[in-house]
Motif scaffolding. Structure first.
Motif, PDB file in Angstrom:
ATOM      1  N   LEU A 285       0.832  -1.206   0.000  1.00  0.00           N
ATOM      2  CA  LEU A 285       0.000   0.000   0.000  1.00  0.00           C
ATOM      3  C   LEU A 285       0.863   1.251   0.000  1.00  0.00           C
ATOM      4  N   ALA A 286       1.952   1.210   0.768  1.00  0.00           N
ATOM      5  CA  ALA A 286       2.840   2.371   0.797  1.00  0.00           C
ATOM      6  C   ALA A 286       3.434   2.588  -0.587  1.00  0.00           C
ATOM      7  N   ALA A 287       3.804   1.487  -1.249  1.00  0.00           N
ATOM      8  CA  ALA A 287       4.394   1.623  -2.580  1.00  0.00           C
ATOM      9  C   ALA A 287       3.385   2.213  -3.554  1.00  0.00           C
ATOM     10  N   LEU A 288       2.137   1.738  -3.492  1.00  0.00           N
ATOM     11  CA  LEU A 288       1.108   2.270  -4.394  1.00  0.00           C
ATOM     12  C   LEU A 288       0.903   3.760  -4.149  1.00  0.00           C
ATOM     13  N   THR A 289       0.850   4.128  -2.862  1.00  0.00           N
ATOM     14  CA  THR A 289       0.623   5.530  -2.531  1.00  0.00           C
ATOM     15  C   THR A 289       1.786   6.391  -3.013  1.00  0.00           C
ATOM     16  N   LEU A 290       2.998   5.897  -2.779  1.00  0.00           N
ATOM     17  CA  LEU A 290       4.171   6.653  -3.236  1.00  0.00           C
ATOM     18  C   LEU A 290       4.167   6.811  -4.746  1.00  0.00           C
ATOM     19  N   LEU A 291       3.768   5.736  -5.422  1.00  0.00           N
ATOM     20  CA  LEU A 291       3.713   5.782  -6.879  1.00  0.00           C
ATOM     21  C   LEU A 291       2.746   6.862  -7.336  1.00  0.00           C
ATOM     22  N   SER A 292       1.588   6.884  -6.686  1.00  0.00           N
ATOM     23  CA  SER A 292       0.589   7.892  -7.048  1.00  0.00           C
ATOM     24  C   SER A 292       1.132   9.298  -6.802  1.00  0.00           C
ATOM     25  N   LEU A 293       1.828   9.477  -5.682  1.00  0.00           N
ATOM     26  CA  LEU A 293       2.372  10.805  -5.374  1.00  0.00           C
ATOM     27  C   LEU A 293       3.491  11.173  -6.350  1.00  0.00           C
ATOM     28  N   THR A 294       4.317  10.172  -6.677  1.00  0.00           N
ATOM     29  CA  THR A 294       5.417  10.461  -7.598  1.00  0.00           C
ATOM     30  C   THR A 294       4.877  10.908  -8.948  1.00  0.00           C
ATOM     31  N   ILE A 295       3.893  10.156  -9.446  1.00  0.00           N
ATOM     32  CA  ILE A 295       3.295  10.570 -10.718  1.00  0.00           C
ATOM     33  C   ILE A 295       2.634  11.929 -10.551  1.00  0.00           C
ATOM     34  N   GLY A 296       2.059  12.158  -9.374  1.00  0.00           N
ATOM     35  CA  GLY A 296       1.372  13.425  -9.132  1.00  0.00           C
ATOM     36  C   GLY A 296       2.313  14.607  -9.173  1.00  0.00           C
ATOM     37  N   ILE A 297       3.538  14.419  -8.684  1.00  0.00           N
ATOM     38  CA  ILE A 297       4.476  15.532  -8.677  1.00  0.00           C
ATOM     39  C   ILE A 297       5.205  15.620 -10.012  1.00  0.00           C
ATOM     40  N   HIS A 298       5.519  14.472 -10.564  1.00  0.00           N
ATOM     41  CA  HIS A 298       6.338  14.475 -11.770  1.00  0.00           C
ATOM     42  C   HIS A 298       5.735  13.524 -12.812  1.00  0.00           C
ATOM     43  N   PRO A 299       4.696  13.972 -13.506  1.00  0.00           N
ATOM     44  CA  PRO A 299       4.005  13.063 -14.422  1.00  0.00           C
ATOM     45  C   PRO A 299       4.730  12.846 -15.752  1.00  0.00           C
ATOM     46  N   ALA A 300       5.776  13.637 -16.009  1.00  0.00           N
ATOM     47  CA  ALA A 300       6.377  13.608 -17.339  1.00  0.00           C
ATOM     48  C   ALA A 300       6.860  12.218 -17.762  1.00  0.00           C
ATOM     49  N   PRO A 301       7.570  11.446 -16.918  1.00  0.00           N
ATOM     50  CA  PRO A 301       8.071  10.153 -17.393  1.00  0.00           C
ATOM     51  C   PRO A 301       6.954   9.223 -17.867  1.00  0.00           C
ATOM     52  N   LEU A 302       5.899   9.104 -17.064  1.00  0.00           N
ATOM     53  CA  LEU A 302       4.805   8.217 -17.469  1.00  0.00           C
ATOM     54  C   LEU A 302       4.163   8.723 -18.753  1.00  0.00           C
ATOM     55  N   LEU A 303       3.989  10.031 -18.832  1.00  0.00           N
ATOM     56  CA  LEU A 303       3.351  10.591 -20.019  1.00  0.00           C
ATOM     57  C   LEU A 303       4.183  10.293 -21.265  1.00  0.00           C
ATOM     58  N   GLU A 304       5.495  10.439 -21.127  1.00  0.00           N
ATOM     59  CA  GLU A 304       6.339  10.182 -22.298  1.00  0.00           C
ATOM     60  C   GLU A 304       6.312   8.708 -22.687  1.00  0.00           C
ATOM     61  N   LEU A 305       6.297   7.844 -21.659  1.00  0.00           N
ATOM     62  CA  LEU A 305       6.202   6.410 -21.941  1.00  0.00           C
ATOM     63  C   LEU A 305       4.912   6.112 -22.707  1.00  0.00           C
ATOM     64  N   VAL A 306       3.820   6.698 -22.240  1.00  0.00           N
ATOM     65  CA  VAL A 306       2.535   6.445 -22.874  1.00  0.00           C
ATOM     66  C   VAL A 306       2.517   7.003 -24.298  1.00  0.00           C
ATOM     67  N   LYS A 307       3.148   8.159 -24.471  1.00  0.00           N
ATOM     68  CA  LYS A 307       3.213   8.740 -25.817  1.00  0.00           C
ATOM     69  C   LYS A 307       3.998   7.838 -26.764  1.00  0.00           C
ATOM     70  N   MET A 308       5.030   7.185 -26.188  1.00  0.00           N
ATOM     71  CA  MET A 308       5.860   6.324 -27.020  1.00  0.00           C
ATOM     72  C   MET A 308       5.049   5.132 -27.550  1.00  0.00           C
ATOM     73  N   LEU A 309       4.100   4.644 -26.731  1.00  0.00           N
ATOM     74  CA  LEU A 309       3.312   3.487 -27.152  1.00  0.00           C
ATOM     75  C   LEU A 309       2.549   3.782 -28.418  1.00  0.00           C
ATOM     76  N   VAL A 310       2.065   5.019 -28.480  1.00  0.00           N
ATOM     77  CA  VAL A 310       1.166   5.366 -29.572  1.00  0.00           C
ATOM     78  C   VAL A 310       1.883   5.248 -30.892  1.00  0.00           C
ATOM     79  N   THR A 311       3.162   5.628 -30.886  1.00  0.00           N
ATOM     80  CA  THR A 311       3.888   5.627 -32.150  1.00  0.00           C
ATOM     81  C   THR A 311       4.011   4.226 -32.715  1.00  0.00           C
ATOM     82  N   THR A 312       3.943   3.216 -31.818  1.00  0.00           N
ATOM     83  CA  THR A 312       4.116   1.863 -32.343  1.00  0.00           C
ATOM     84  C   THR A 312       2.792   1.247 -32.766  1.00  0.00           C
ATOM     85  N   LEU A 313       1.711   1.860 -32.366  1.00  0.00           N
ATOM     86  CA  LEU A 313       0.411   1.206 -32.612  1.00  0.00           C
ATOM     87  C   LEU A 313      -0.011   1.352 -34.058  1.00  0.00           C
TER      88      LEU A 313
END
Lengths: 489, 480
Positions: free
Chosen positions: B452-480
């Motif tokens: 639970l702590a890991a999930l919460t930290l993950l949510s907070l990390t994405i909340g403060i710094h969403p850029a890495p996840l967003l870029e990863l997700v953007k990368m997926l689109v190019t392959t689809l």
């Protein structure tokens, strides 16, 4: 680097305070106070830094770092005189709020001050952020701890008040988010500087402006969005009321001055008659409602509606007198209403009632408290010599040039405000004692807090020039810019 | 099958092998702990093997499965979620002293079904994936039959899922009759080539398929089963249904409707818009009256899937980006909520009504903080991942000019506040009977706490710094 530090100190300080809550209540209070004093020192440092190096361009100090490159979002903070004045107010009232809740809060002290500091952090963020997304981020951040303050430490009906407050602000701020994203879809940027003076289709501009306008007038609050305010103010603990009235309402006014008119000058000009009407109705309606209240905090809350109506009128009159008046009104209302809420809170702590029908004759019992009550009631009615007078006078002067009718109707509230202010004094402090109260008077801490507030309000009333000098360059610049683009007439 | 095929399919193969190992383990080395360890190791190895599969991506395996970055991303997400659910389930089952080796086998198989869905590129694999995902769930829902609720829930799910499958099959048959192919890319090519004159038949096929999908996603008006099944199933299984089952369906939908081009005036677009609006509104309004946390979450999930559909409707790359981001954020928050329900449960049952949560913050601080942050994320408060997730849907929607849908989304989120706040306020409500209440929930044990702590930290990390996840997700689109 100093600008994000201001926010960071409060955010980290909040966590520290929460941790300190485990040790002892007094350690928590002192930590909270230290954190705020540290922030105050930082602000002082910023003032020195600004004086040393005269600014080039419009912002006195900026800070910028990429946040989400893919969307062109930056954490872009900047201050000019206008925001600096409000930052000062924020930290000042923050310290006052900590001191005012020194004895009133005895349970869950750590979490209380955590929330208090985080509200202040969000508010500072709102006053500094110039990337609209970052602005929205702080705008939201500011609300949640406030909801907790009301819901946990509030009075009888706290849960209802907290939910109402949250739903009103959240619904309106999501509409603002639609507008922010709409601007982004049009121009591909969230950056305030780049969005200034951009062309946009007339219809679109109107709808986008409306999103911002609703969010800001709910916070202000203006008629007809004011209904959350009375509940939230009444149920909040003293420190919560001080911050709500002193700071949170000001973020609405700040948004109107900083965002609505500069970004949408034409749409704002077309919309001005409606906004002015809303302002005037708010002024009169708030005053009338205040006349009818028997709950002291509710009464003060409705006077806020009336005073904030002046702000709305001032903003949409949009000339240099009115806008300077708006700034004065924001600061002075923050101080005087904050002080009134502290007095009401002190009475509630001592008497366990806010019903003014049960009060009366308190001057004999608590002379010091009553004397301060008189001072701030007079400030609230706009007695010359107090800051509030300058604010309302400048706004009336400015709006008279736009529309004498509006100014005259707005001025009608002055007798009403005299009546409600004097009614507070008369019903609470004078006359026969309704019940045999034996309550303690203000102690030294409380006298100290109130004395500082009195000095502030008198200083603003007698020597407003330093404050006006601080803000007028940025306000003049904003006025000129919008008038170049057509501007409000 | 070539070596490349095998390498690309490695995560799926490992997962399938894991389920066999669990059954073998149950025969030769019986024990709850052994079964759990085999499962979790299998899932983590499968997760690690994604690295190997990436080397081959994008790779078509016999026309039926496609292993590209998009599929691997979703497989990774599902595997992560599944290992979290497995750990929650282990703690949960331990508390009620249930010998449960086959529970893990079923869980692994259902996860495999989800992964097949994420990679499917053909009606056959799609149907295989859906059935593989659903059939184990019939058993899992009723696995802990402490109360009649679970049997009722399982039966309901069985009947409705079977009906939905029937709709799906019939829809596929109609589309196949019309377009002559079951391959997603083939569908697109044939549509663009103008094959398929009988539009009515095609539309009927798509409508039937939407019905089937709608059931699996639990969007209105196909949502009726959700509250009963959320309530009746054991909390870890509810977490599975809410995250893995729905996440896999969203992956499939993004791929499937990516293949069928639809413009904003088309009938399909109109139908999905109506479903989105109905889901958001009905979900939020019905949640207002609930007093059971699992039912509140059920109705709110209906609304959240409605939001995902808005993202989905915005079309183009931003639809995939924003929907995927939302699913990630939603899964993190939902896993936290149901994980917490599982962790707080004791031998007598789960804390379902609001009463056991009263004043939780003052007696079990970490649990209350985890729950609050998960709820903040579901509301979309800054500093949590939910804020950005909702924001990206706003951006996607407005860039495609879906003003009405976005404004409805905004207003719906405001309605949603009410029931979320009710849970929150209960958590923080000051109460004098703390000692009395503390017996209603059990303290968090270590593994649940860590997850639970890991999930919460993950949510907070994405909340403060969403850029890495967003870029990863953007990368997926190019392959689809």
């Amino acid at each position: 680097m100093m600008l994000p530090l201001l926010i960071l100190v409060l955010l980290l300080g909040g966590l520290l305070v929460w941790a300190a809550g485990r040790i002892s209540a007094s350690a928590t209070r002192w930590t909270a106070l230290t954190v705020l004093l540290l922030d105050a020192a930082l602000v002082g440092w910023i003032f020195c830094a600004i004086n040393d190096s005269p600014a080039d361009g419009r912002w006195l100090m900026t800070y910028e770092v990429d946040w989400i490159t893919a969307l062109n979002v930056q954490l872009y903070l900047a201050v000019d005189g206008f925001s600096l004045a409000l930052i000062l107010l924020t930290i000042f009232l923050g310290i006052v709020a900590v001191l005012a809740s020194w004895k009133g809060i005895t349970e869950r002290v750590g979490f209380f001050y955590f929330n208090l500091l985080w509200v202040l952090a969000g508010t500072l963020g709102v006053f500094m952020a110039l990337d609209l997304l970052a602005f929205f981020f702080f705008w939201e951040l500011m609300v949640v701890p406030m909801v907790f303050l009301i819901a946990i430490w509030g009075h009888e009906n706290r849960r209802y008040a907290a939910i109402k407050f949250f739903i009103f602000t959240q619904a309106s701020s999501l509409l603002m988010l639609v507008s922010i994203v709409g601007l982004y879809a049009l121009h591909g940027t969230f950056r305030y500087d780049d969005l200034l003076g951009t062309e946009m289709p007339e219809g679109t501009a109107f709808w986008l402006m409306l999103g911002f306008f609703v969010a800001f007038t709910v916070k202000l609050p203006a008629f007809p969005f004011h209904t959350w305010l009375a509940d939230a103010h009444t149920e909040a603990p003293t420190a919560g009321s001080v911050i709500l009235a002193g700071l949170m309402l000001k973020t609405g006014a700040y948004g109107l001055v900083r965002i609505v008119v500069p970004l949408f000058p034409d749409a704002a000009r077309d919309f001005a008659p409606i906004a002015l009407a809303m302002g005037v109705i708010g002024i009169l309606y708030g005053a009338l409602l205040a006349l009818a209240q028997t709950d002291l905090k509710r009464l003060i809350a409705y006077t806020s509606v009336s005073h904030m109506g002046f702000v709305l009128v001032g903003v949409f009159s949009w000339n240099s007198w009115a806008v300077q008046g708006v700034l004065m009104q924001m600061i002075c209302h923050g101080i005087s209403t904050g002080a009134l809420f502290i007095i009401a809170g002190a009475l509630q702590d001592r008497m366990h009632t806010r019903d003014i029908r049960r009060m009366g004759g308190l001057w004999g019992v608590t002379p010091k408290l009553a004397a301060f009550g008189l001072v701030f009631a007079l400030a609230s009615l706009g007695l010359p010599g107090m800051g509030n007078f300058i604010g309302e006078f400048l706004i009336l002067l400015g709006s008279f040039q736009i529309s004498p009718t509006i100014a005259i109707i707005a001025a009608l509230s002055l007798p009403a405000s005299a009546i409600y202010s004097l009614r507070i004094v008369q019903r609470t402090f004078h006359g026969q004692q309704a019940e045999r109260w034996s309550v303690t008077d203000f102690d030294r801490r409380e006298i100290g807090v109130m004395a500082v507030l009195v000095i502030a309000i008198l200083w603003l009333g007698l020597m407003p020039q330093p404050v006006l000098d601080l803000v007028s360059p940025s306000l003049t610049e904003t006025l000129e810019r919008t008038q170049q683009n057509g501007g409000a007439q | 099958m070539t070596a490349a095929d095998l390498q690309a399919l490695l995560p799926l193969l490992i997962l399938a092998a894991t389920s066999l190992f669990i059954l073998l383990g149950a025969a030769f080395l019986p024990g709850h702990r052994t079964a759990y360890l085999i499962t979790i190791v299998g899932m983590l190895v499968a997760l690690a093997s994604i690295r190997a599969a990436v080397a081959q991506a994008p790779h078509l395996v016999g026309e039926m499965l496609v292993i590209d970055a998009f599929a691997l991303f979703y497989i990774g997400l599902l595997l992560l979620a599944a290992s979290v659910v497995t750990t929650f389930a282990y703690d949960y089952l331990k508390k009620i002293h249930l010998k449960a080796e086959e529970f893990y086998a079923l869980l692994t198989l259902a996860t495999l079904g989800g992964c097949v869905l994420a990679a499917s590129n053909h009606f056959a694999t799609m149907f295989l994936g859906i059935e593989l995902l659903s059939v184990p769930l019939y058993v899992l829902i009723a696995y802990v039959f402490r109360k009649n609720d679970s049997l009722e829930a399982a039966l309901k799910y069985l009947i409705l899922a079977a009906t939905a499958s029937a709709f799906l099959l019939f829809g596929m048959a109609l589309i196949y009759a019309e377009l002559g192919t079951m391959h997603f890319d083939g569908l697109r090519d044939n549509l663009q080539a103008g094959i398929g004159e009988r539009r009515g038949l095609l539309l009927a096929g798509i409508a039937l398929m939407i019905t089937g999908f709608g059931f699996k996603l639990a969007v209105a008006p196909f949502h009726m089963w959700t509250p009963d099944i959320y309530q009746g199933a054991p909390a870890p299984v509810t977490a599975f249904i809410a995250t893995i089952s729905k996440g896999a369906m969203v992956a499939l939908l993004l791929r499937f409707f990516g293949a069928i081009p639809s413009d904003q005036s088309g009938a399909v677009f109109t139908a999905i818009s109506c479903i989105a609006v109905a889901s958001m509104t009905i979900g939020n309004l019905l949640a207002l009256r609930q007093t059971n946390v699992k039912r509140i979450m059920a109705y709110s999930s209906i609304a959240h899937l409605g939001y995902v559909l808005v993202a989905f409707l915005s079309g183009g790359p931003q639809a995939i980006e924003s929907a995927t981001f939302y699913i990630v954020s939603y899964s993190i928050a939902t896993l936290s909520v149901f994980g917490l329900l599982a962790a707080l449960s004791n031998a007598d049952g789960e804390p379902e009504t609001l009463a056991p949560f009263k004043g939780l913050f003052w007696r079990n601080r970490s649990a209350a903080v985890f729950l609050s942050l998960a709820i903040f994320s579901l509301i979309g408060i800054p500093l949590t991942s939910g804020f950005w997730a909702k924001l990206f849907i706003f951006i996607a929607g407005i860039q495609s000019g879906l003003w009405v849908l976005v404004i409805l989304l905004a207003l719906n989120s405001a309605i949603g506040l009410y029931y979320y706040l009710r849970i929150l306020f209960v958590l923080y409500s000051p109460t004098d009977e703390l000692s009395e209440l503390s017996s209603t929930t059990s303290p968090l044990n270590r593994s649940s706490f860590v997850i639970l702590a890991a999930l919460t930290l993950l949510s907070l990390t994405i909340g403060i710094h969403p850029a890495p996840l967003l870029e990863l997700v953007k990368m997926l689109v190019t392959t689809l």
